[in-house]
Design a protein around this motif. Structure first.
Motif, PDB file in Angstrom:
ATOM      1  N   ILE A  86       9.233  -8.264 -13.500  1.00 53.48           N
ATOM      2  CA  ILE A  86       8.348  -8.046 -13.890  1.00 53.48           C
ATOM      3  C   ILE A  86       7.086  -8.979 -13.405  1.00 53.48           C
ATOM      4  CG2 ILE A  86       6.537  -7.442 -15.759  1.00 53.48           C
ATOM      5  CD1 ILE A  86       8.875  -6.381 -17.440  1.00 53.48           C
ATOM      6  N   ILE A  87       7.580 -10.138 -13.428  1.00 52.61           N
ATOM      7  CA  ILE A  87       6.698 -11.413 -13.076  1.00 52.61           C
ATOM      8  C   ILE A  87       6.389 -10.821 -11.233  1.00 52.61           C
ATOM      9  CG2 ILE A  87       6.518 -13.658 -12.408  1.00 52.61           C
ATOM     10  CD1 ILE A  87       7.988 -14.534 -14.811  1.00 52.61           C
ATOM     11  N   LYS A  88       7.406 -10.663 -10.791  1.00 55.26           N
ATOM     12  CA  LYS A  88       7.046 -10.692  -9.232  1.00 55.26           C
ATOM     13  C   LYS A  88       6.278  -9.319  -8.807  1.00 55.26           C
ATOM     14  CE  LYS A  88       9.399  -9.446  -4.820  1.00 55.26           C
ATOM     15  NZ  LYS A  88      10.878  -9.437  -4.247  1.00 55.26           N
ATOM     16  N   ARG A  89       6.496  -8.093  -9.932  1.00 56.32           N
ATOM     17  CA  ARG A  89       5.416  -7.105  -9.689  1.00 56.32           C
ATOM     18  C   ARG A  89       4.007  -7.632  -9.883  1.00 56.32           C
ATOM     19  NH1 ARG A  89       7.059  -1.726 -10.106  1.00 56.32           N
ATOM     20  NH2 ARG A  89       5.531  -1.126 -11.869  1.00 56.32           N
ATOM     21  N   VAL A  90       3.957  -8.174 -10.945  1.00 60.22           N
ATOM     22  CA  VAL A  90       2.239  -8.689 -11.446  1.00 60.22           C
ATOM     23  C   VAL A  90       1.746  -9.541 -10.184  1.00 60.22           C
ATOM     24  CG1 VAL A  90       1.201  -9.930 -13.036  1.00 60.22           C
ATOM     25  CG2 VAL A  90       3.241  -8.600 -13.920  1.00 60.22           C
ATOM     26  N   VAL A  91       2.533 -10.475  -9.707  1.00 59.55           N
ATOM     27  CA  VAL A  91       1.713 -11.535  -9.120  1.00 59.55           C
ATOM     28  C   VAL A  91       1.827 -10.776  -7.728  1.00 59.55           C
ATOM     29  CG1 VAL A  91       2.808 -13.470 -10.340  1.00 59.55           C
ATOM     30  CG2 VAL A  91       4.370 -12.796  -8.329  1.00 59.55           C
ATOM     31  N   VAL A  92       2.758 -10.280  -7.081  1.00 61.59           N
ATOM     32  CA  VAL A  92       2.494  -9.534  -5.858  1.00 61.59           C
ATOM     33  C   VAL A  92       1.229  -8.657  -6.029  1.00 61.59           C
ATOM     34  CG1 VAL A  92       3.284  -7.611  -4.285  1.00 61.59           C
ATOM     35  CG2 VAL A  92       4.775  -9.527  -5.040  1.00 61.59           C
ATOM     36  N   ALA A  93       1.204  -7.798  -6.836  1.00 61.56           N
ATOM     37  CA  ALA A  93      -0.205  -7.192  -6.971  1.00 61.56           C
ATOM     38  C   ALA A  93      -1.312  -7.800  -7.068  1.00 61.56           C
ATOM     39  CB  ALA A  93      -0.136  -6.162  -8.430  1.00 61.56           C
ATOM     40  N   LEU A  94      -1.379  -9.133  -8.117  1.00 62.91           N
ATOM     41  CA  LEU A  94      -2.577  -9.993  -8.099  1.00 62.91           C
ATOM     42  C   LEU A  94      -2.820 -10.668  -6.873  1.00 62.91           C
ATOM     43  CD1 LEU A  94      -4.731 -11.591  -9.231  1.00 62.91           C
ATOM     44  CD2 LEU A  94      -3.172 -13.079 -10.331  1.00 62.91           C
ATOM     45  N   TYR A  95      -1.758 -11.012  -6.064  1.00 64.54           N
ATOM     46  CA  TYR A  95      -1.934 -11.870  -4.739  1.00 64.54           C
ATOM     47  C   TYR A  95      -2.521 -10.760  -3.685  1.00 64.54           C
ATOM     48  CZ  TYR A  95      -0.461 -14.574  -0.541  1.00 64.54           C
ATOM     49  OH  TYR A  95      -0.376 -15.122   0.627  1.00 64.54           O
ATOM     50  N   GLU A  96      -2.076  -9.766  -3.813  1.00 69.19           N
ATOM     51  CA  GLU A  96      -2.806  -8.639  -2.522  1.00 69.19           C
ATOM     52  C   GLU A  96      -4.421  -8.401  -2.804  1.00 69.19           C
ATOM     53  OE1 GLU A  96      -1.404  -7.382   0.072  1.00 69.19           O
ATOM     54  OE2 GLU A  96       0.702  -6.734  -0.203  1.00 69.19           O
ATOM     55  N   ALA A  97      -4.654  -8.371  -4.197  1.00 73.66           N
ATOM     56  CA  ALA A  97      -5.914  -8.358  -4.621  1.00 73.66           C
ATOM     57  C   ALA A  97      -6.868  -9.429  -4.296  1.00 73.66           C
ATOM     58  CB  ALA A  97      -6.071  -7.632  -5.775  1.00 73.66           C
ATOM     59  N   GLU A  98      -6.142 -10.534  -4.576  1.00 69.52           N
ATOM     60  CA  GLU A  98      -6.664 -11.845  -4.134  1.00 69.52           C
ATOM     61  C   GLU A  98      -7.246 -11.934  -2.941  1.00 69.52           C
ATOM     62  OE1 GLU A  98      -4.410 -15.073  -6.087  1.00 69.52           O
ATOM     63  OE2 GLU A  98      -6.117 -16.538  -5.524  1.00 69.52           O
TER      64      GLU A  98
ATOM     65  N   GLY B 132      -3.315  -2.868   6.463  1.00 78.69           N
ATOM     66  CA  GLY B 132      -3.477  -1.794   5.609  1.00 78.69           C
ATOM     67  C   GLY B 132      -2.301  -1.492   4.618  1.00 78.69           C
ATOM     68  N   MET B 133      -1.788  -2.529   3.988  1.00 77.56           N
ATOM     69  CA  MET B 133      -0.636  -2.235   3.134  1.00 77.56           C
ATOM     70  C   MET B 133      -0.937  -2.640   1.692  1.00 77.56           C
ATOM     71  SD  MET B 133       1.725  -1.036   4.942  1.00 77.56           S
ATOM     72  CE  MET B 133       3.367  -1.516   4.065  1.00 77.56           C
ATOM     73  N   GLY B 134      -1.945  -3.362   1.663  1.00 79.29           N
ATOM     74  CA  GLY B 134      -2.320  -4.172   0.376  1.00 79.29           C
ATOM     75  C   GLY B 134      -2.530  -3.116  -0.864  1.00 79.29           C
ATOM     76  N   LEU B 135      -3.540  -2.353  -0.767  1.00 86.20           N
ATOM     77  CA  LEU B 135      -3.859  -1.500  -1.893  1.00 86.20           C
ATOM     78  C   LEU B 135      -2.726  -0.393  -2.168  1.00 86.20           C
ATOM     79  CD1 LEU B 135      -7.722  -0.690  -0.942  1.00 86.20           C
ATOM     80  CD2 LEU B 135      -6.989  -2.070  -2.673  1.00 86.20           C
ATOM     81  N   PRO B 136      -2.049   0.082  -1.414  1.00 89.01           N
ATOM     82  CA  PRO B 136      -0.722   0.903  -1.557  1.00 89.01           C
ATOM     83  C   PRO B 136       0.115  -0.068  -2.334  1.00 89.01           C
ATOM     84  CG  PRO B 136      -1.513   1.202   0.580  1.00 89.01           C
ATOM     85  CD  PRO B 136      -2.190   0.175   0.227  1.00 89.01           C
ATOM     86  N   ASN B 137       0.165  -1.321  -1.868  1.00 93.27           N
ATOM     87  CA  ASN B 137       1.311  -1.964  -2.380  1.00 93.27           C
ATOM     88  C   ASN B 137       0.996  -2.490  -4.043  1.00 93.27           C
ATOM     89  OD1 ASN B 137       3.848  -3.362  -2.520  1.00 93.27           O
ATOM     90  ND2 ASN B 137       2.868  -5.160  -1.706  1.00 93.27           N
ATOM     91  N   ILE B 138      -0.408  -2.647  -4.296  1.00 90.50           N
ATOM     92  CA  ILE B 138      -0.817  -2.812  -5.779  1.00 90.50           C
ATOM     93  C   ILE B 138      -0.458  -1.730  -6.566  1.00 90.50           C
ATOM     94  CG2 ILE B 138      -2.930  -3.373  -7.220  1.00 90.50           C
ATOM     95  CD1 ILE B 138      -4.262  -4.521  -4.738  1.00 90.50           C
ATOM     96  N   LYS B 139      -0.720  -0.455  -6.134  1.00 87.09           N
ATOM     97  CA  LYS B 139      -0.488   0.803  -6.698  1.00 87.09           C
ATOM     98  C   LYS B 139       1.102   0.693  -7.127  1.00 87.09           C
ATOM     99  CE  LYS B 139      -1.650   5.531  -7.212  1.00 87.09           C
ATOM    100  NZ  LYS B 139      -2.236   5.230  -8.453  1.00 87.09           N
ATOM    101  N   LYS B 140       1.980   0.280  -6.259  1.00 91.99           N
ATOM    102  CA  LYS B 140       3.238   0.490  -6.229  1.00 91.99           C
ATOM    103  C   LYS B 140       3.848  -0.620  -7.427  1.00 91.99           C
ATOM    104  CE  LYS B 140       6.588  -1.461  -3.781  1.00 91.99           C
ATOM    105  NZ  LYS B 140       7.553  -1.950  -2.402  1.00 91.99           N
ATOM    106  N   ASN B 141       3.020  -1.755  -7.351  1.00 92.00           N
ATOM    107  CA  ASN B 141       3.452  -2.838  -8.278  1.00 92.00           C
ATOM    108  C   ASN B 141       2.791  -2.740  -9.759  1.00 92.00           C
ATOM    109  OD1 ASN B 141       5.735  -4.620  -7.044  1.00 92.00           O
ATOM    110  ND2 ASN B 141       3.925  -4.269  -5.294  1.00 92.00           N
ATOM    111  N   ALA B 142       1.568  -2.169  -9.625  1.00 88.94           N
ATOM    112  CA  ALA B 142       1.068  -2.242 -11.129  1.00 88.94           C
ATOM    113  C   ALA B 142       1.395  -0.815 -11.876  1.00 88.94           C
ATOM    114  CB  ALA B 142      -0.377  -2.211 -10.805  1.00 88.94           C
TER     115      ALA B 142
END
Ligand SMILES: Nc1ncnc2c1ncn2[C@@H]1O[C@H](COP(=O)(O)OP(=O)(O)OP(=O)(O)O)[C@@H](O)[C@H]1O
Ligand SMILES: [Mg+2]
Lengths: 136, 116
Positions: free
Chosen positions: A35-47, A105-115
Motif C-alpha cells: 500500500i505504501i508503494k501505491r500511495v507514494v507512486v501516486a503522490l510522486y507522479e502528481a508532485e 504521458g503515463m503519470g495521470l493514468p498511473n495515479i488512477k491505477k495506484n489510488a
C-alpha cells in the motif's frame, strides 16, 4: 496527522521530497509495504506534474487510521481537457522535462491505477487540483 | 544474484552497498524513462539506465528499487550519492552499454519484469 509541503514549478532537484517524506512516515506507522508503494507512486507522479507543468503548488496530506488523503493544489496553466490528459501517452511536456526522464504521458493514468480514489479538477490559466485517497 | 556478483559480472564500481549486501536480485528493467519505471509492480528489480540525475534515485526509491546500474560510465553527482546513501540505494557505475549490461545479466539468469 496532517502535513503540508510547498512545491516549486521547474525545480526538478527538489521533486519527490514530499513523496520520500511520506514514505518514511508510512513505514514508521507500519502500513503494508504494498500500500505504501501505491500511495507514494501516486503522490510522486502528481508532485512531478506540478514541477513539470505548473508554477507552484501545495501538497496537503491527512493520515488517519483508515486512509491517507492527499490534495495537491497548484497555480499553473491548468488542463483544458482532463479526458485527453488522462489518456496514456498524451503529454505536453517540454524538452527539458523529457531530458529529466519524464513526459511520456503515463503519470495521470498511473495515479488512477495506484489510488483507491482519484479526483482531478482544473481551470485553464488558474490551476489544477488533484485528490488522491488510499485506504490503509 | 547478489549485488556484488552483478557488479563483478559487468565490471562495475560499487557505491552505497551498506545494508544491501544480501538482497537477491531476480529481475532487471532497462529504461531511461522514469515514467515507465514508476509502473513496475515487481520486487527485487535492478534498474539499468543511462539517466544519471537526482530523479533517477527518487524514482527508484518510490518504485522500491534498491539497486541502480548506470551504464556507459555515466557518473553520479555527489548530490545523487548522498541521497542514495540516505535512502539505502546501491549505485553501480559501469563502462558497458545498456544493451551489453542487459545481455550479460540476462545470460546469467536475471529475468525481465512481468508485463501486464
Ligand atoms: N498539474 C498540472 N498542471 C497543468 N497541466 C498538467 C498537470 N498535470 C498534468 N497536466 C497535463 O496533462 C498531461 C498528461 O499528464 P501525465 O502526468 O499523464 O503525463 P506527463 O506528465 O506529460 O508525462 P509523465 O507523467 O509520463 O512523465 C501533461 O502533459 C500536461 O499537459
Ligand atoms: Mg506526469
Amino acid at each position: 496527522m496532517k502535513f503540508e509541503y510547498k512545491v516549486q514549478g521547474g525545480n526538478f532537484s527538489k521533486a519527490g521530497y514530499a513523496s520520500s517524506d511520506l514514505k518514511k512516515i508510512l513505514k514508521q506507522l507500519n502500513v503494508n509495504p504494498a500500500i505504501i508503494k501505491r500511495v507514494v507512486v501516486a503522490l510522486y507522479e502528481a508532485e512531478v506534474n506540478i514541477v513539470a507543468h505548473a508554477y507552484n503548488g501545495t501538497i496537503t496530506i491527512d493520515i488517519d487510521d483508515k486512509q491517507v488523503r492527499i490534495v495537491l493544489e497548484d497555480q499553473g496553466p491548468g488542463i483544458p481537457s482532463i479526458e485527453q490528459a488522462m489518456q496514456k501517452g498524451f503529454s505536453t511536456a517540454s524538452p527539458h522535462v523529457r531530458e529529466m526522464g519524464f513526459g511520456a504521458g503515463m503519470g495521470l493514468p498511473n495515479i488512477k491505477k495506484n489510488a483507491d480514489v482519484m479526483n482531478i479538477t482544473s481551470k485553464v490559466n488558474v490551476g489544477t487540483t488533484v485528490e488522491i485517497i488510499n485506504y490503509i | 544474484m547478489l549485488i556484488n556478483e552483478i557488479a563483478s559480472n559487468i565490471n562495475a564500481q560499487i557505491h552505497c552497498i551498506e545494508g544491501n549486501e544480501n538482497i537477491d536480485i531476480t529481475k532487471a528493467f532497462t529504461s531511461d524513462l522514469m515514467s515507465d519505471v514508476l509502473t513496475i509492480e515487481d520486487s527485487d528489480v535492478v534498474l539499468i539506465t543511462g539517466l544519471a540525475n537526482i530523479q533517477t534515485i527518487r524514482t527508484a526509491d518510490m518504485a522500491d528499487i534498491r539497486c541502480i546500474i548506470l551504464g556507459r560510465n555515466k557518473h553520479p553527482s555527489s548530490e545523487m550519492l548522498e541521497l542514495a546513501e540516505d535512502i539505502g540505494i546501491t549505485v553501480l557505475v559501469c563502462p558497458l552499454t545498456l544493451f551489453h549490461i542487459s545481455g550479460i545479466l540476462y545470460n546469467k539468469g536475471i529475468n525481465p519484469i512481468l508485463i501486464k
